[in-house]
Design a protein around this motif. Structure first.
Motif, PDB file in Angstrom:
ATOM      1  N   THR A  49      64.368  30.503  26.583  1.00 58.01           N
ATOM      2  CA  THR A  49      63.627  29.556  27.414  1.00 58.01           C
ATOM      3  C   THR A  49      62.231  29.322  26.835  1.00 58.01           C
ATOM      4  O   THR A  49      61.659  30.224  26.222  1.00 58.01           O
ATOM      5  CB  THR A  49      63.501  30.076  28.858  1.00 58.01           C
ATOM      6  N   PRO A  50      61.670  28.142  27.048  1.00 61.40           N
ATOM      7  CA  PRO A  50      60.337  27.847  26.524  1.00 61.40           C
ATOM      8  C   PRO A  50      59.229  28.122  27.541  1.00 61.40           C
ATOM      9  O   PRO A  50      58.094  27.685  27.358  1.00 61.40           O
ATOM     10  CB  PRO A  50      60.432  26.348  26.214  1.00 61.40           C
ATOM     11  N   TYR A  51      59.551  28.814  28.627  1.00 63.76           N
ATOM     12  CA  TYR A  51      58.600  28.984  29.724  1.00 63.76           C
ATOM     13  C   TYR A  51      57.823  30.296  29.611  1.00 63.76           C
ATOM     14  O   TYR A  51      58.222  31.214  28.902  1.00 63.76           O
ATOM     15  CB  TYR A  51      59.338  28.950  31.072  1.00 63.76           C
ATOM     16  N   THR A  52      56.769  30.381  30.392  1.00 64.34           N
ATOM     17  CA  THR A  52      55.999  31.629  30.487  1.00 64.34           C
ATOM     18  C   THR A  52      56.475  32.448  31.687  1.00 64.34           C
ATOM     19  O   THR A  52      55.791  33.354  32.137  1.00 64.34           O
ATOM     20  CB  THR A  52      54.494  31.328  30.624  1.00 64.34           C
ATOM     21  N   PHE A  53      57.639  32.095  32.214  1.00 67.46           N
ATOM     22  CA  PHE A  53      58.239  32.788  33.354  1.00 67.46           C
ATOM     23  C   PHE A  53      59.746  32.743  33.179  1.00 67.46           C
ATOM     24  O   PHE A  53      60.265  31.927  32.425  1.00 67.46           O
ATOM     25  CB  PHE A  53      57.839  32.116  34.681  1.00 67.46           C
ATOM     26  N   SER A  54      60.458  33.635  33.869  1.00 69.97           N
ATOM     27  CA  SER A  54      61.921  33.534  33.836  1.00 69.97           C
ATOM     28  C   SER A  54      62.343  32.606  34.973  1.00 69.97           C
ATOM     29  O   SER A  54      61.844  32.714  36.091  1.00 69.97           O
ATOM     30  CB  SER A  54      62.567  34.910  33.979  1.00 69.97           C
ATOM     31  N   PRO A  55      63.242  31.661  34.701  1.00 72.05           N
ATOM     32  CA  PRO A  55      63.675  30.720  35.747  1.00 72.05           C
ATOM     33  C   PRO A  55      64.357  31.443  36.913  1.00 72.05           C
ATOM     34  O   PRO A  55      64.787  32.594  36.779  1.00 72.05           O
ATOM     35  CB  PRO A  55      64.673  29.815  35.019  1.00 72.05           C
ATOM     36  N   ARG A  56      64.483  30.752  38.039  1.00 67.58           N
ATOM     37  CA  ARG A  56      65.143  31.307  39.218  1.00 67.58           C
ATOM     38  C   ARG A  56      66.568  31.744  38.846  1.00 67.58           C
ATOM     39  O   ARG A  56      67.254  31.071  38.086  1.00 67.58           O
ATOM     40  CB  ARG A  56      65.191  30.254  40.326  1.00 67.58           C
ATOM     41  N   ASP A  57      66.963  32.888  39.346  1.00 67.49           N
ATOM     42  CA  ASP A  57      68.279  33.486  39.120  1.00 67.49           C
ATOM     43  C   ASP A  57      68.471  33.982  37.680  1.00 67.49           C
ATOM     44  O   ASP A  57      69.594  34.228  37.240  1.00 67.49           O
ATOM     45  CB  ASP A  57      69.413  32.530  39.497  1.00 67.49           C
ATOM     46  N   PHE A  58      67.398  34.111  36.936  1.00 67.91           N
ATOM     47  CA  PHE A  58      67.407  34.690  35.590  1.00 67.91           C
ATOM     48  C   PHE A  58      66.411  35.847  35.565  1.00 67.91           C
ATOM     49  O   PHE A  58      65.504  35.911  36.395  1.00 67.91           O
ATOM     50  CB  PHE A  58      66.975  33.656  34.540  1.00 67.91           C
ATOM     51  N   ALA A  59      66.548  36.736  34.618  1.00 62.94           N
ATOM     52  CA  ALA A  59      65.590  37.820  34.396  1.00 62.94           C
ATOM     53  C   ALA A  59      65.339  37.926  32.902  1.00 62.94           C
ATOM     54  O   ALA A  59      66.205  37.593  32.084  1.00 62.94           O
ATOM     55  CB  ALA A  59      66.127  39.147  34.929  1.00 62.94           C
ATOM     56  N   TYR A  60      64.150  38.368  32.541  1.00 67.65           N
ATOM     57  CA  TYR A  60      63.825  38.560  31.125  1.00 67.65           C
ATOM     58  C   TYR A  60      64.755  39.600  30.504  1.00 67.65           C
ATOM     59  O   TYR A  60      65.081  40.601  31.140  1.00 67.65           O
ATOM     60  CB  TYR A  60      62.387  39.031  30.937  1.00 67.65           C
ATOM     61  N   CYS A  61      65.136  39.378  29.270  1.00 65.72           N
ATOM     62  CA  CYS A  61      65.902  40.377  28.506  1.00 65.72           C
ATOM     63  C   CYS A  61      64.893  41.319  27.863  1.00 65.72           C
ATOM     64  O   CYS A  61      64.598  41.222  26.674  1.00 65.72           O
ATOM     65  CB  CYS A  61      66.766  39.692  27.447  1.00 65.72           C
ATOM     66  N   ASP A  62      64.345  42.205  28.697  1.00 64.56           N
ATOM     67  CA  ASP A  62      63.295  43.108  28.212  1.00 64.56           C
ATOM     68  C   ASP A  62      63.662  44.578  28.364  1.00 64.56           C
ATOM     69  O   ASP A  62      62.811  45.451  28.306  1.00 64.56           O
ATOM     70  CB  ASP A  62      61.967  42.806  28.911  1.00 64.56           C
ATOM     71  N   GLY A  63      64.939  44.850  28.565  1.00 61.83           N
ATOM     72  CA  GLY A  63      65.399  46.234  28.624  1.00 61.83           C
ATOM     73  C   GLY A  63      65.157  46.933  29.944  1.00 61.83           C
ATOM     74  O   GLY A  63      65.380  48.136  30.051  1.00 61.83           O
ATOM     75  N   GLN A  64      64.727  46.209  30.956  1.00 64.21           N
ATOM     76  CA  GLN A  64      64.425  46.856  32.238  1.00 64.21           C
ATOM     77  C   GLN A  64      65.692  47.366  32.911  1.00 64.21           C
ATOM     78  O   GLN A  64      66.786  46.832  32.703  1.00 64.21           O
ATOM     79  CB  GLN A  64      63.673  45.897  33.157  1.00 64.21           C
ATOM     80  N   LEU A  65      65.531  48.404  33.701  1.00 62.90           N
ATOM     81  CA  LEU A  65      66.623  48.927  34.517  1.00 62.90           C
ATOM     82  C   LEU A  65      66.560  48.233  35.868  1.00 62.90           C
ATOM     83  O   LEU A  65      65.478  48.110  36.459  1.00 62.90           O
ATOM     84  CB  LEU A  65      66.507  50.437  34.690  1.00 62.90           C
ATOM     85  N   VAL A  66      67.707  47.777  36.347  1.00 63.79           N
ATOM     86  CA  VAL A  66      67.781  47.108  37.651  1.00 63.79           C
ATOM     87  C   VAL A  66      68.825  47.823  38.508  1.00 63.79           C
ATOM     88  O   VAL A  66      69.769  48.427  37.984  1.00 63.79           O
ATOM     89  CB  VAL A  66      68.125  45.600  37.496  1.00 63.79           C
ATOM     90  N   PRO A  67      68.669  47.761  39.830  1.00 62.32           N
ATOM     91  CA  PRO A  67      69.648  48.438  40.701  1.00 62.32           C
ATOM     92  C   PRO A  67      70.997  47.720  40.690  1.00 62.32           C
ATOM     93  O   PRO A  67      71.061  46.490  40.779  1.00 62.32           O
ATOM     94  CB  PRO A  67      68.997  48.399  42.084  1.00 62.32           C
ATOM     95  N   ILE A  68      72.059  48.502  40.611  1.00 67.00           N
ATOM     96  CA  ILE A  68      73.411  47.943  40.645  1.00 67.00           C
ATOM     97  C   ILE A  68      73.676  47.313  42.006  1.00 67.00           C
ATOM     98  O   ILE A  68      74.321  46.262  42.088  1.00 67.00           O
ATOM     99  CB  ILE A  68      74.459  49.032  40.330  1.00 67.00           C
ATOM    100  N   SER A  69      73.143  47.902  43.066  1.00 69.76           N
ATOM    101  CA  SER A  69      73.398  47.402  44.422  1.00 69.76           C
ATOM    102  C   SER A  69      72.930  45.959  44.601  1.00 69.76           C
ATOM    103  O   SER A  69      73.500  45.222  45.402  1.00 69.76           O
ATOM    104  CB  SER A  69      72.728  48.305  45.458  1.00 69.76           C
ATOM    105  N   GLN A  70      71.899  45.540  43.884  1.00 69.26           N
ATOM    106  CA  GLN A  70      71.399  44.166  43.984  1.00 69.26           C
ATOM    107  C   GLN A  70      71.983  43.245  42.910  1.00 69.26           C
ATOM    108  O   GLN A  70      71.739  42.039  42.931  1.00 69.26           O
ATOM    109  CB  GLN A  70      69.873  44.159  43.876  1.00 69.26           C
ATOM    110  N   ASN A  71      72.724  43.797  41.966  1.00 69.20           N
ATOM    111  CA  ASN A  71      73.262  43.016  40.843  1.00 69.20           C
ATOM    112  C   ASN A  71      74.709  43.410  40.557  1.00 69.20           C
ATOM    113  O   ASN A  71      75.102  43.573  39.405  1.00 69.20           O
ATOM    114  CB  ASN A  71      72.405  43.247  39.593  1.00 69.20           C
TER     115      ASN A  71
END
Length: 177
Positions: A12-34
């Motif tokens: 993406t060319p933005y300085t933010f991640s669009p709605r319903d997307f997340a940065y591919c930055d290696g973060q850990l996210v909860p399985i319960s929400q995803n």
């Protein structure tokens, strides 16, 4: 923009991640929400598989297709490889030579005429004939040939333009057939 598949990665060319997307930055996210994204990518990119999952980490990396190309080793999906900096040793340097530059009495080292390999200041003898047998050997100045480099690593990245990768958290579930 077309509706993405869940787990689809886009630049993406933005300085933010669009709605319903997340940065591919290696973060850990909860399985319960995803849970739907977890069904697609599992713990390929990290996480413990019970409460957390990892998103791909494409910060400072170039994406690469999985599999094995001719003459290369197998690379599975999610495999991180390469390094940002490399320190070369002598076996990795191409064969090359270093010049010894003479200097004349006036200090002009730019022209070839009048330059000498050494000047004996005691008897003002200039040594020109390098084929003659040496007499009265003396160590050269340490400034004559100096070590180049500091055994430090150098950058090992191709030219780049920074644009963030984002992964779709919502969208169409990808069909396997």
């Amino acid at each position: 923009m077309a509706e993405p598949f869940i787990g689809e990665i886009r630049i993406t060319p933005y300085t933010f991640s669009p709605r319903d997307f997340a940065y591919c930055d290696g973060q850990l996210v909860p399985i319960s929400q995803n849970s739907t994204l977890y069904a697609v990518i599992g713990t390929t990119y990290g996480g413990n598989g019970t409460t957390s999952m990892g998103l791909p980490n494409l910060k400072g990396r170039a994406p690469m297709h999985s599999g094995q190309a001719p003459g290369l080793s197998y690379r599975p999906i999610g495999y991180p490889g390469g390094v940002n900096q490399v320190a070369l040793d002598q076996t990795q340097l191409p064969a090359h030579t270093h010049e010894v530059t003479g200097i004349n009495k006036a200090g002009d080292s730019h022209s070839g005429a009048g330059n000498y390999l050494a000047i004996d200041t005691n008897i003002n003898v200039r040594v020109r004939n390098l084929n003659a047998a040496p007499t009265g050997l003396q160590d050269m100045s340490s400034a004559t040939l100096q070590v180049a480099g500091a055994s430090a690593a150098h950058e090992n990245r191709q030219p780049f333009l920074v644009m963030p990768f984002c992964i779709a958290l919502m969208g169409l579930f990808p069909s396997r057939n």
